[in-house]
Write a protein that holds these residues in place. Structure first.
Motif, PDB file in Angstrom:
ATOM      1  N   ARG A 104      57.614  34.699  31.739  1.00 30.75           N
ATOM      2  CA  ARG A 104      56.156  34.664  31.646  1.00 30.75           C
ATOM      3  C   ARG A 104      55.607  36.071  31.848  1.00 30.75           C
ATOM      4  NH1 ARG A 104      54.239  29.418  31.857  1.00 30.75           N
ATOM      5  NH2 ARG A 104      55.649  27.894  32.724  1.00 30.75           N
ATOM      6  N   THR A 105      54.385  36.256  31.382  1.00 32.11           N
ATOM      7  CA  THR A 105      53.683  37.517  31.610  1.00 32.11           C
ATOM      8  C   THR A 105      52.408  37.232  32.396  1.00 32.11           C
ATOM      9  OG1 THR A 105      52.501  37.319  29.525  1.00 32.11           O
ATOM     10  CG2 THR A 105      54.538  38.579  29.486  1.00 32.11           C
ATOM     11  N   PRO A 106      52.017  38.122  33.293  1.00 31.95           N
ATOM     12  CA  PRO A 106      50.814  37.875  34.088  1.00 31.95           C
ATOM     13  C   PRO A 106      49.513  38.115  33.324  1.00 31.95           C
ATOM     14  CG  PRO A 106      51.869  39.908  34.769  1.00 31.95           C
ATOM     15  CD  PRO A 106      52.758  39.277  33.744  1.00 31.95           C
ATOM     16  N   SER A 107      49.585  38.706  32.152  1.00 28.76           N
ATOM     17  CA  SER A 107      48.395  39.018  31.365  1.00 28.76           C
ATOM     18  C   SER A 107      48.755  38.991  29.888  1.00 28.76           C
ATOM     19  CB  SER A 107      47.879  40.414  31.742  1.00 28.76           C
ATOM     20  OG  SER A 107      46.849  40.831  30.864  1.00 28.76           O
ATOM     21  N   ASP A 108      47.730  38.947  29.033  1.00 27.49           N
ATOM     22  CA  ASP A 108      47.992  39.033  27.595  1.00 27.49           C
ATOM     23  C   ASP A 108      48.105  40.489  27.136  1.00 27.49           C
ATOM     24  OD1 ASP A 108      45.272  39.511  27.976  1.00 27.49           O
ATOM     25  OD2 ASP A 108      44.690  38.561  26.100  1.00 27.49           O
ATOM     26  N   HIS A 109      47.999  41.414  28.066  1.00 28.64           N
ATOM     27  CA  HIS A 109      48.212  42.838  27.796  1.00 28.64           C
ATOM     28  C   HIS A 109      49.270  43.352  28.766  1.00 28.64           C
ATOM     29  CE1 HIS A 109      44.360  43.812  25.527  1.00 28.64           C
ATOM     30  NE2 HIS A 109      44.247  42.526  25.836  1.00 28.64           N
ATOM     31  N   TYR A 110      50.117  44.251  28.281  1.00 27.87           N
ATOM     32  CA  TYR A 110      51.025  44.941  29.192  1.00 27.87           C
ATOM     33  C   TYR A 110      50.290  46.133  29.799  1.00 27.87           C
ATOM     34  CZ  TYR A 110      54.907  42.353  27.074  1.00 27.87           C
ATOM     35  OH  TYR A 110      55.746  41.363  26.642  1.00 27.87           O
ATOM     36  N   PRO A 111      50.518  46.405  31.070  1.00 30.23           N
ATOM     37  CA  PRO A 111      49.862  47.556  31.680  1.00 30.23           C
ATOM     38  C   PRO A 111      50.405  48.876  31.145  1.00 30.23           C
ATOM     39  CG  PRO A 111      51.078  46.258  33.326  1.00 30.23           C
ATOM     40  CD  PRO A 111      51.305  45.629  32.006  1.00 30.23           C
ATOM     41  N   VAL A 112      49.540  49.862  31.122  1.00 27.04           N
ATOM     42  CA  VAL A 112      49.914  51.227  30.749  1.00 27.04           C
ATOM     43  C   VAL A 112      49.852  52.062  32.019  1.00 27.04           C
ATOM     44  CG1 VAL A 112      49.314  53.242  29.363  1.00 27.04           C
ATOM     45  CG2 VAL A 112      48.955  50.949  28.443  1.00 27.04           C
ATOM     46  N   MET A 113      50.879  52.857  32.241  1.00 24.16           N
ATOM     47  CA  MET A 113      50.930  53.693  33.438  1.00 24.16           C
ATOM     48  C   MET A 113      51.303  55.114  33.048  1.00 24.16           C
ATOM     49  SD  MET A 113      53.360  53.219  36.738  1.00 24.16           S
ATOM     50  CE  MET A 113      54.256  54.693  37.102  1.00 24.16           C
ATOM     51  N   ILE A 114      50.678  56.069  33.695  1.00 30.48           N
ATOM     52  CA  ILE A 114      51.067  57.462  33.486  1.00 30.48           C
ATOM     53  C   ILE A 114      51.310  58.121  34.829  1.00 30.48           C
ATOM     54  CG2 ILE A 114      49.779  57.673  31.326  1.00 30.48           C
ATOM     55  CD1 ILE A 114      47.713  59.375  32.878  1.00 30.48           C
ATOM     56  N   ILE A 115      52.101  59.161  34.794  1.00 33.70           N
ATOM     57  CA  ILE A 115      52.233  60.085  35.920  1.00 33.70           C
ATOM     58  C   ILE A 115      51.722  61.413  35.393  1.00 33.70           C
ATOM     59  CG2 ILE A 115      53.826  61.275  37.461  1.00 33.70           C
ATOM     60  CD1 ILE A 115      55.600  58.762  37.341  1.00 33.70           C
TER      61      ILE A 115
END
Length: 119
Positions: free
Chosen positions: A101-112
């Protein structure tokens, strides 16, 4: 953003609902003020786009969630986090089954990113 003091770093992020091929995206990314962190990153991890419609087996190259930055930042890493979690159910015979399952219909985007000191 144009009205802000010139030396103020800016990060603009969110669900823009337009992909990297859309004219609205291109307007921001080629504005001379903001640039997509995807393009600025030294290392990119994007095994999928950002919209999944709650379906873990969907694949797309479209990114509709973006992080735009002013040139004040150096982007070390960019990633679309496609992690899922497993839910467990038990059948009447005691057998356990798992479903991704996924917690949202979008995947999170992360940057450093870090503030550039070489300007």
């Amino acid at each position: 953003i144009k009205d802000m003091p010139e030396k103020l770093p800016v990060i603009l992020s969110g669900d823009f609902n337009v992909d990297q091929f859309n004219e609205s995206y291109k307007l921001l990314n080629t504005s001379g003020i903001l640039q997509d962190s995807f393009d600025k990153a030294e290392f990119v991890y994007n095994s999928n786009g950002t919209f999944n419609n709650f379906k873990v087996d969907n694949w797309t190259n479209r990114r509709i969630d973006h992080i735009f930055l002013t040139n004040d930042f150096k982007v070390k890493k960019y990633g679309i986090l496609t992690d899922t979690y497993q839910s467990k159910t038990k059948k009447n015979d005691g057998e356990e089954t798992y479903q991704a399952r996924t917690p949202s219909d979008h995947y999170p985007v992360m940057i450093i990113a870090e503030i550039r000191t070489d300007k």
